[in-house]
Design a protein around this motif. Structure first.
Motif, mmCIF file in Angstrom:
data_model
loop_
_atom_site.group_PDB
_atom_site.id
_atom_site.type_symbol
_atom_site.label_atom_id
_atom_site.label_comp_id
_atom_site.label_asym_id
_atom_site.label_seq_id
_atom_site.Cartn_x
_atom_site.Cartn_y
_atom_site.Cartn_z
ATOM 1 N N PHE A 17 0.852 -1.188 0.000
ATOM 2 C CA PHE A 17 0.000 0.000 0.000
ATOM 3 C C PHE A 17 0.882 1.229 0.000
ATOM 4 C CE2 PHE A 17 -2.314 3.496 1.870
ATOM 5 C CZ PHE A 17 -3.548 3.412 1.239
ATOM 6 N N SER A 18 0.517 2.206 -0.791
ATOM 7 C CA SER A 18 1.178 3.498 -0.795
ATOM 8 C C SER A 18 0.136 4.527 -1.201
ATOM 9 C CB SER A 18 2.361 3.521 -1.764
ATOM 10 O OG SER A 18 3.023 4.776 -1.694
ATOM 11 N N GLY A 19 -0.212 5.411 -0.276
ATOM 12 C CA GLY A 19 -1.223 6.409 -0.587
ATOM 13 C C GLY A 19 -1.688 7.157 0.638
ATOM 14 N N GLY A 20 -2.752 7.918 0.452
ATOM 15 C CA GLY A 20 -3.281 8.736 1.521
ATOM 16 C C GLY A 20 -4.270 7.988 2.392
ATOM 17 N N ALA A 21 -4.395 8.439 3.637
ATOM 18 C CA ALA A 21 -5.338 7.832 4.574
ATOM 19 C C ALA A 21 -5.730 8.854 5.629
ATOM 20 C CB ALA A 21 -4.723 6.614 5.241
ATOM 21 N N ARG A 22 -6.927 8.674 6.171
ATOM 22 C CA ARG A 22 -7.386 9.543 7.262
ATOM 23 C C ARG A 22 -6.850 9.060 8.606
ATOM 24 N NH1 ARG A 22 -11.526 13.166 6.945
ATOM 25 N NH2 ARG A 22 -12.075 13.627 4.803
ATOM 26 N N PRO A 37 -3.454 12.084 11.616
ATOM 27 C CA PRO A 37 -2.557 13.163 11.177
ATOM 28 C C PRO A 37 -2.115 14.013 12.363
ATOM 29 C CG PRO A 37 -4.422 12.981 9.688
ATOM 30 C CD PRO A 37 -4.703 12.076 10.865
ATOM 31 N N GLY A 38 -0.840 14.399 12.374
ATOM 32 C CA GLY A 38 -0.289 15.198 13.457
ATOM 33 C C GLY A 38 0.264 14.383 14.613
ATOM 34 N N HIS A 39 0.295 13.054 14.472
ATOM 35 C CA HIS A 39 0.792 12.169 15.538
ATOM 36 C C HIS A 39 2.259 12.487 15.846
ATOM 37 C CE1 HIS A 39 1.711 8.500 17.757
ATOM 38 N NE2 HIS A 39 0.429 8.197 17.736
ATOM 39 N N ALA A 40 2.637 12.317 17.070
ATOM 40 C CA ALA A 40 4.030 12.523 17.484
ATOM 41 C C ALA A 40 4.927 11.474 16.823
ATOM 42 C CB ALA A 40 4.142 12.419 19.001
ATOM 43 N N PRO A 41 6.169 11.829 16.516
ATOM 44 C CA PRO A 41 7.096 10.851 15.937
ATOM 45 C C PRO A 41 7.262 9.639 16.854
ATOM 46 C CG PRO A 41 7.971 13.057 15.706
ATOM 47 C CD PRO A 41 6.765 13.158 16.599
ATOM 48 N N LEU A 42 7.392 8.470 16.212
ATOM 49 C CA LEU A 42 7.397 7.214 16.960
ATOM 50 C C LEU A 42 8.039 6.124 16.116
ATOM 51 C CD1 LEU A 42 6.054 5.121 19.053
ATOM 52 C CD2 LEU A 42 4.030 5.332 17.639
ATOM 53 N N LEU A 43 8.754 5.234 16.757
ATOM 54 C CA LEU A 43 9.268 4.022 16.123
ATOM 55 C C LEU A 43 8.915 2.877 17.056
ATOM 56 C CD1 LEU A 43 10.923 2.688 13.848
ATOM 57 C CD2 LEU A 43 12.950 3.040 15.261
ATOM 58 N N ALA A 44 8.201 1.865 16.541
ATOM 59 C CA ALA A 44 7.746 0.774 17.405
ATOM 60 C C ALA A 44 7.788 -0.552 16.660
ATOM 61 C CB ALA A 44 6.324 1.044 17.890
ATOM 62 N N ARG A 45 7.911 -1.630 17.440
ATOM 63 C CA ARG A 45 7.861 -2.982 16.881
ATOM 64 C C ARG A 45 6.415 -3.407 16.694
ATOM 65 N NH1 ARG A 45 12.220 -7.009 19.298
ATOM 66 N NH2 ARG A 45 10.688 -8.349 18.337
ATOM 67 N N LEU A 46 6.190 -4.249 15.699
ATOM 68 C CA LEU A 46 4.864 -4.788 15.429
ATOM 69 C C LEU A 46 4.814 -6.256 15.805
ATOM 70 C CD1 LEU A 46 4.210 -3.261 11.891
ATOM 71 C CD2 LEU A 46 3.381 -2.430 14.101
ATOM 72 N N ARG A 47 3.641 -6.709 16.211
ATOM 73 C CA ARG A 47 3.391 -8.129 16.427
ATOM 74 C C ARG A 47 2.550 -8.620 15.254
ATOM 75 N NH1 ARG A 47 -1.875 -8.142 17.641
ATOM 76 N NH2 ARG A 47 -2.689 -6.397 18.814
ATOM 77 N N PRO A 48 2.410 -9.917 15.077
ATOM 78 C CA PRO A 48 1.543 -10.407 14.005
ATOM 79 C C PRO A 48 0.108 -9.912 14.203
ATOM 80 C CG PRO A 48 2.899 -12.188 14.847
ATOM 81 C CD PRO A 48 3.091 -11.021 15.778
ATOM 82 N N GLY A 49 -0.482 -9.458 13.125
ATOM 83 C CA GLY A 49 -1.853 -8.971 13.191
ATOM 84 C C GLY A 49 -2.223 -8.205 11.938
ATOM 85 N N VAL A 50 -3.325 -7.491 12.005
ATOM 86 C CA VAL A 50 -3.836 -6.781 10.836
ATOM 87 C C VAL A 50 -3.575 -5.281 10.971
ATOM 88 C CG1 VAL A 50 -6.185 -6.559 11.747
ATOM 89 C CG2 VAL A 50 -5.811 -6.502 9.301
ATOM 90 N N ALA A 51 -3.040 -4.712 9.897
ATOM 91 C CA ALA A 51 -2.894 -3.262 9.795
ATOM 92 C C ALA A 51 -4.090 -2.768 8.985
ATOM 93 C CB ALA A 51 -1.582 -2.895 9.099
ATOM 94 N N ARG A 52 -4.778 -1.756 9.503
ATOM 95 C CA ARG A 52 -5.955 -1.223 8.811
ATOM 96 C C ARG A 52 -5.679 0.215 8.400
ATOM 97 N NH1 ARG A 52 -10.215 -1.582 13.012
ATOM 98 N NH2 ARG A 52 -8.406 -1.540 14.350
ATOM 99 N N VAL A 53 -5.809 0.463 7.110
ATOM 100 C CA VAL A 53 -5.628 1.800 6.558
ATOM 101 C C VAL A 53 -7.018 2.313 6.195
ATOM 102 C CG1 VAL A 53 -4.570 3.172 4.740
ATOM 103 C CG2 VAL A 53 -3.364 1.165 5.641
ATOM 104 N N ILE A 54 -7.442 3.373 6.837
ATOM 105 C CA ILE A 54 -8.776 3.915 6.594
ATOM 106 C C ILE A 54 -8.616 5.154 5.725
ATOM 107 C CG2 ILE A 54 -10.866 4.844 7.650
ATOM 108 C CD1 ILE A 54 -10.096 3.084 10.111
ATOM 109 N N ASP A 60 -14.059 2.949 3.201
ATOM 110 C CA ASP A 60 -12.915 2.549 2.387
ATOM 111 C C ASP A 60 -11.743 2.133 3.274
ATOM 112 O OD1 ASP A 60 -11.299 2.103 0.234
ATOM 113 O OD2 ASP A 60 -11.048 4.210 -0.284
ATOM 114 N N ILE A 61 -11.667 0.832 3.592
ATOM 115 C CA ILE A 61 -10.642 0.324 4.505
ATOM 116 C C ILE A 61 -9.803 -0.734 3.795
ATOM 117 C CG2 ILE A 61 -10.200 -0.876 6.677
ATOM 118 C CD1 ILE A 61 -12.883 0.206 7.674
#
Length: 141
Positions: A17-22, A37-54, A60-61
């Motif tokens: 995925f590459s594009g815009g999202a709310r 939008p406007g979230h503080a900078p962050l770097l974090a590890r992910l666990r297995p699961g679903v990423a949802r781009v709204i 439109d998810i």
């Protein structure tokens, strides 16, 4: 001030995925993270699961299963670097259920700590995969 995020979800094999999202939701190691939008900078590890781009709430998810990896968040940019990633619509429910059952059975018969740890991680990954299938309505409970 932009009202959208730019989102990239990539794995070692492809850009999924590459594009815009709310907003974006990702499976953080200590829980699900919601990013606006406007979230503080962050770097974090992910666990297995679903990423949802709204893209356009609520209709439109884009749902993408990730096996782990990292997320980098900047105020208007989110990058998911996944170990493995698959669009939820491309997941095979029968193969996932079968692999989960094999891992659970093997876990009961593992002899060494190393085998046990590997099989436990595999079982956790397949359980997250099945959860994704349930969320998308592609698996029967």
């Amino acid at each position: 001030m932009p009202r959208n995020l730019h989102v990239d979800i990539v794995s070692t094999e492809a850009t999924l995925f590459s594009g815009g999202a709310r907003r974006v939701f990702v499976p953080g190691e200590i829980g699900e993270m919601g990013i606006l939008p406007g979230h503080a900078p962050l770097l974090a590890r992910l666990r297995p699961g679903v990423a949802r781009v709204i893209r356009n709430f609520p209709d439109d998810i884009e749902m993408i299963w990730v096996s782990g990896g990292f997320v980098e968040v900047q105020p208007y940019c989110v990058t998911v670097l996944a170990d493995t990633a698959v669009r939820a619509g491309d997941l095979d429910a029968v193969a996932a259920a079968s692999a989960r059952e094999r891992a659970a059975a093997a876990l009961q018969h593992s002899l060494s700590k190393r085998d046990y740890d590997r099989l436990a991680a595999e079982l956790k990954m397949y359980t997250a995969l099945m959860r994704t299938l349930y969320e998308t309505g592609r698996a029967q409970r």
